[in-house]
Design an enzyme around this catalytic site. Structure first.
Site, short mmCIF file in Angstrom:
data_model
loop_
_atom_site.label_atom_id
_atom_site.label_comp_id
_atom_site.label_asym_id
_atom_site.label_seq_id
_atom_site.Cartn_x
_atom_site.Cartn_y
_atom_site.Cartn_z
N ARG A 94 -65.19 46.16 49.00
CA ARG A 94 -65.18 44.77 49.47
C ARG A 94 -64.18 43.92 48.69
O ARG A 94 -64.12 42.71 48.89
CB ARG A 94 -66.56 44.17 49.27
CG ARG A 94 -67.43 44.19 50.50
CD ARG A 94 -68.78 43.66 50.07
NE ARG A 94 -69.42 42.94 51.13
CZ ARG A 94 -70.34 43.47 51.92
NH1 ARG A 94 -70.67 44.73 51.81
NH2 ARG A 94 -70.92 42.73 52.83
N ARG A 176 -71.01 33.94 53.57
CA ARG A 176 -70.63 35.37 53.61
C ARG A 176 -69.31 35.53 54.36
O ARG A 176 -68.46 36.33 53.98
CB ARG A 176 -71.73 36.19 54.29
CG ARG A 176 -72.96 36.35 53.42
CD ARG A 176 -74.17 36.79 54.22
NE ARG A 176 -74.08 38.13 54.76
CZ ARG A 176 -74.82 38.57 55.77
NH1 ARG A 176 -75.70 37.78 56.37
NH2 ARG A 176 -74.70 39.80 56.19
#
Ligand code: AP5
Length: 221
Positions: A94, A176
């Site tokens: 990520r 997010r």
């Protein structure tokens, strides 16, 4: 399907793009382990471990868990014997640091490595996450409108309780998404530059997205 035996797949995409849904179908077909960092971290929280306690606050706020903690978990998982013949990573890497560490972890044993990115609009992501329900026992994923369970609060597969994830609240979803754009999206260029990126349109049906992934990865559907 035996084509999966030597595959190393990374599934990329914003929260709610359908990574978990597609991963479950792919690993069933390919016979490789599904390594989801989100699931591993939620498991640590449920078991009340020290790592779970450290991760919880970041996850509830929709922030990324610190790299060292995640890397430690992934390193341990990929060293397991069932990952020797391939694996599918969902939700990892990520960040560029994680991608570079992954590259080091699999150095020398890379066979067929591909990063597949599922592309979905922000508007669709909010609809998907708001309606998502997850089984607390087996982790099966449903959607109240798009993949409805037979009963709204019980899993079709194991009868476990279906719940809405803590981080699927509207304000957390927006954070997010911002973090995905800032920290994770640059990985598309990272893998494109290595000629290892496959991009699939994620707005289609679950089955159509699966077909695109299988075709793009050079596997039979
Ligand atoms: P994680 O669990 O990885 O969450 P995420 O990446 O935000 O992705 P989601 O699980 O929310 O969505 P998905 O893409 O899997 O979609 P799904 O298939 O469920 O991470 C959670 C947190 O853990 C992070 O925020 C972070 O704090 C931490 N974390 C995890 N990994 C980390 C790392 N490497 N580093 C640092 N921190 C980390 O689908 C969503 C819904 O849509 C479902 O209801 C489904 O039924 C429906 N749906 C799916 N496909 C379709 C379709 N084609 N059409 C209609 N509906 C669909």
């Amino acid at each position: 399907m035996s084509d999966g035996a030597t595959l190393q797949i990374v599934l990329l995409g914003p929260p709610g793009a359908g990574k978990g849904t597609q991963a479950a179908l792919l690993v069933r077909k390919l016979g490789i382990p599904h390594v989801s960092t989100g699931e591993i971290l939620r498991g640590e929280i449920t078991r009340g471990t020290e790592r779970g306690d450290q991760a919880r606050v970041f996850m509830e706020q929709g922030r990324l868990v610190p790299d060292e903690l995640v890397l430690d978990l992934v390193r341990g998982r990929l060293a397991s014997s069932d990952c020797e013949q391939g694996f599918l990573l969902d939700g990892f890497p990520r960040s560029t640091i994680q991608a570079e560490e992954l590259c080091r972890m699999i150095a020398g044993r890379t066979k067929r490595f591909m990063a597949a990115s599922i592309v979905v609009s922000d508007e669709e992501i909010v609809r998907r996450l708001a309606g998502r329900r997850t089984c607390t026992s087996c982790g099966a994923i449903f959607h109240l409108e798009f993949e409805p369970p037979r009963q709204p609060d019980a899993c079709d597969k194991c009868g476990g309780a279906l719940v809405q994830r803590e981080d699927d609240r509207e304000e957390v979803i927006q954070r997010r998404l911002r973090i995905y754009r800032r920290d994770t999206e640059p990985l598309l260029d990272y893998y494109r530059a290595k000629n290892r990126l496959l991009e699939v349109g994620g707005q289609a049906s679950v089955e159509a997205v699966q077909s695109q992934l299988l075709a793009g990865l050079g596997l039979r559907s």
